[in-house]
Design a protein around this motif. Structure first.
Motif, short mmCIF file in Angstrom:
data_model
loop_
_atom_site.label_atom_id
_atom_site.label_comp_id
_atom_site.label_asym_id
_atom_site.label_seq_id
_atom_site.Cartn_x
_atom_site.Cartn_y
_atom_site.Cartn_z
N THR A 104 0.79 -1.05 0.06
CA THR A 104 0.00 -0.10 -0.06
C THR A 104 0.94 1.11 0.17
OG1 THR A 104 -1.66 -1.30 1.27
CG2 THR A 104 -1.79 1.11 1.25
N LEU A 105 1.98 1.08 0.78
CA LEU A 105 3.00 2.12 0.72
C LEU A 105 3.71 2.49 -0.61
CD1 LEU A 105 4.27 4.49 2.46
CD2 LEU A 105 5.98 2.67 3.06
N THR A 106 3.85 1.58 -1.25
CA THR A 106 4.56 1.54 -2.52
C THR A 106 3.60 2.14 -3.40
OG1 THR A 106 5.70 -0.62 -2.34
CG2 THR A 106 5.62 0.03 -4.66
N ALA A 107 2.23 1.92 -3.60
CA ALA A 107 1.53 2.22 -4.49
C ALA A 107 1.11 3.74 -4.00
CB ALA A 107 -0.05 1.58 -4.33
N GLY A 108 0.91 4.16 -2.78
CA GLY A 108 0.78 5.44 -2.50
C GLY A 108 1.94 6.38 -2.86
N VAL A 109 3.16 6.00 -2.71
CA VAL A 109 4.08 6.82 -3.13
C VAL A 109 4.39 6.99 -4.61
CG1 VAL A 109 7.09 6.68 -3.15
CG2 VAL A 109 5.85 6.18 -1.26
N VAL A 110 4.12 5.90 -5.39
CA VAL A 110 4.00 6.05 -6.87
C VAL A 110 2.83 7.14 -7.13
CG1 VAL A 110 3.33 5.09 -8.93
CG2 VAL A 110 5.05 3.79 -7.28
N VAL A 111 1.90 7.07 -6.69
CA VAL A 111 0.51 8.13 -6.78
C VAL A 111 0.88 9.23 -6.48
CG1 VAL A 111 -1.66 8.55 -6.17
CG2 VAL A 111 -1.25 5.83 -6.85
N LEU A 112 1.69 9.39 -5.34
CA LEU A 112 2.07 10.66 -4.89
C LEU A 112 3.02 11.29 -5.96
CD1 LEU A 112 1.63 12.81 -2.78
CD2 LEU A 112 3.71 11.94 -1.44
N GLY A 113 3.93 10.73 -6.39
CA GLY A 113 4.92 10.99 -7.27
C GLY A 113 4.32 11.50 -8.80
N ARG A 114 3.30 10.48 -9.26
CA ARG A 114 2.60 11.03 -10.54
C ARG A 114 1.70 12.25 -10.26
NH1 ARG A 114 -0.74 6.07 -12.62
NH2 ARG A 114 -1.15 7.99 -14.33
N GLY A 115 1.22 12.32 -9.05
CA GLY A 115 0.26 13.43 -8.82
C GLY A 115 1.09 14.69 -8.76
N VAL A 116 2.18 14.85 -8.01
CA VAL A 116 3.35 15.84 -7.92
C VAL A 116 3.62 16.16 -9.40
CG1 VAL A 116 5.26 16.71 -7.07
CG2 VAL A 116 3.87 15.52 -5.69
N ARG A 117 3.88 15.23 -10.20
CA ARG A 117 4.87 15.52 -11.55
C ARG A 117 3.47 16.07 -12.14
NH1 ARG A 117 6.34 10.28 -14.60
NH2 ARG A 117 4.21 10.50 -15.38
N ARG A 118 2.44 15.56 -12.24
CA ARG A 118 1.19 16.10 -12.87
C ARG A 118 0.90 17.48 -12.64
NH1 ARG A 118 -4.66 14.23 -12.24
NH2 ARG A 118 -5.78 15.17 -14.12
N ALA A 119 1.01 18.03 -11.30
CA ALA A 119 0.65 19.00 -10.87
C ALA A 119 1.68 20.18 -11.28
CB ALA A 119 0.46 19.19 -9.55
N VAL A 120 2.98 19.82 -11.25
CA VAL A 120 4.18 20.75 -11.86
C VAL A 120 4.13 20.82 -13.09
CG1 VAL A 120 6.49 20.64 -12.17
CG2 VAL A 120 5.88 20.02 -10.03
N ALA A 121 3.59 19.98 -13.89
CA ALA A 121 3.47 20.00 -15.60
C ALA A 121 2.06 20.95 -15.60
CB ALA A 121 3.31 18.77 -16.20
N ARG A 122 1.03 20.99 -14.87
CA ARG A 122 -0.04 21.93 -15.15
C ARG A 122 0.40 23.24 -14.83
NH1 ARG A 122 -4.96 20.07 -12.02
NH2 ARG A 122 -3.81 18.14 -12.08
N ARG A 123 1.07 23.38 -13.85
CA ARG A 123 1.40 24.78 -13.42
C ARG A 123 2.37 25.30 -14.45
NH1 ARG A 123 3.08 25.55 -7.46
NH2 ARG A 123 0.81 25.31 -7.40
N ARG A 124 3.56 24.79 -14.89
CA ARG A 124 4.14 25.21 -16.02
C ARG A 124 3.36 25.49 -17.21
NH1 ARG A 124 9.49 20.94 -15.30
NH2 ARG A 124 10.23 21.88 -13.66
N ALA A 125 2.51 24.63 -17.76
CA ALA A 125 1.79 24.96 -18.72
C ALA A 125 1.01 26.24 -18.64
CB ALA A 125 0.78 23.78 -19.17
#
Length: 129
Positions: A104-125
């Protein structure tokens, strides 16, 4: 490497069916070793978190513990009858909680990383003229 995009329900079905199959395979090949089952659970968590759609990211850490419990059905020790089977399932969940938390922690960390990367890309755009 395939790059499917699963919905939240699809991620749940993928992880649940895969863990049930791996639990049956573990029972056939290793006699129901809970350690082997736990080790097999970790890549399933990783794949589920990587393959779920960006809009359904929060579903991955929710569905993988359910898949862990579903896959334990063939592996958990229990006698004949519903009560004995459920007691074996609860005992297996209690004794293998480390694998459950790790997945569950593995899934949570991956999801958190993907979410942060998505938010940064959205902010840059949004900041580009």
């Amino acid at each position: 490497m395939p790059n499917p995009r699963l919905t939240g329900l699809g991620g749940g079905l993928f992880s649940g069916v895969l863990m049930l199959a791996l639990g049956g395979l573990d029972l056939l090949l290793f006699g129901g070793s809970l350690t082997v089952y736990g080790v097999l659970f970790l890549p399933v968590c990783l794949l589920t978190a990587l393959w779920v759609r960006a809009s359904d990211l929060l579903s991955a850490p929710v569905v993988v513990p359910i898949a862990f419990a579903v896959g334990l059905l063939p592996v958990a020790d229990g006698g004949h009858g519903f009560g004995a089977r459920m007691m074996g399932l609860v005992t297996a969940l209690a004794t293998q909680v480390g694998w459950l938390y790790a997945g569950t922690l593995t899934a949570g960390v991956v999801v958190l990383g993907r979410g942060v990367r998505r938010a940064v890309a959205r902010r840059r755009a949004a900041s580009r003229p």
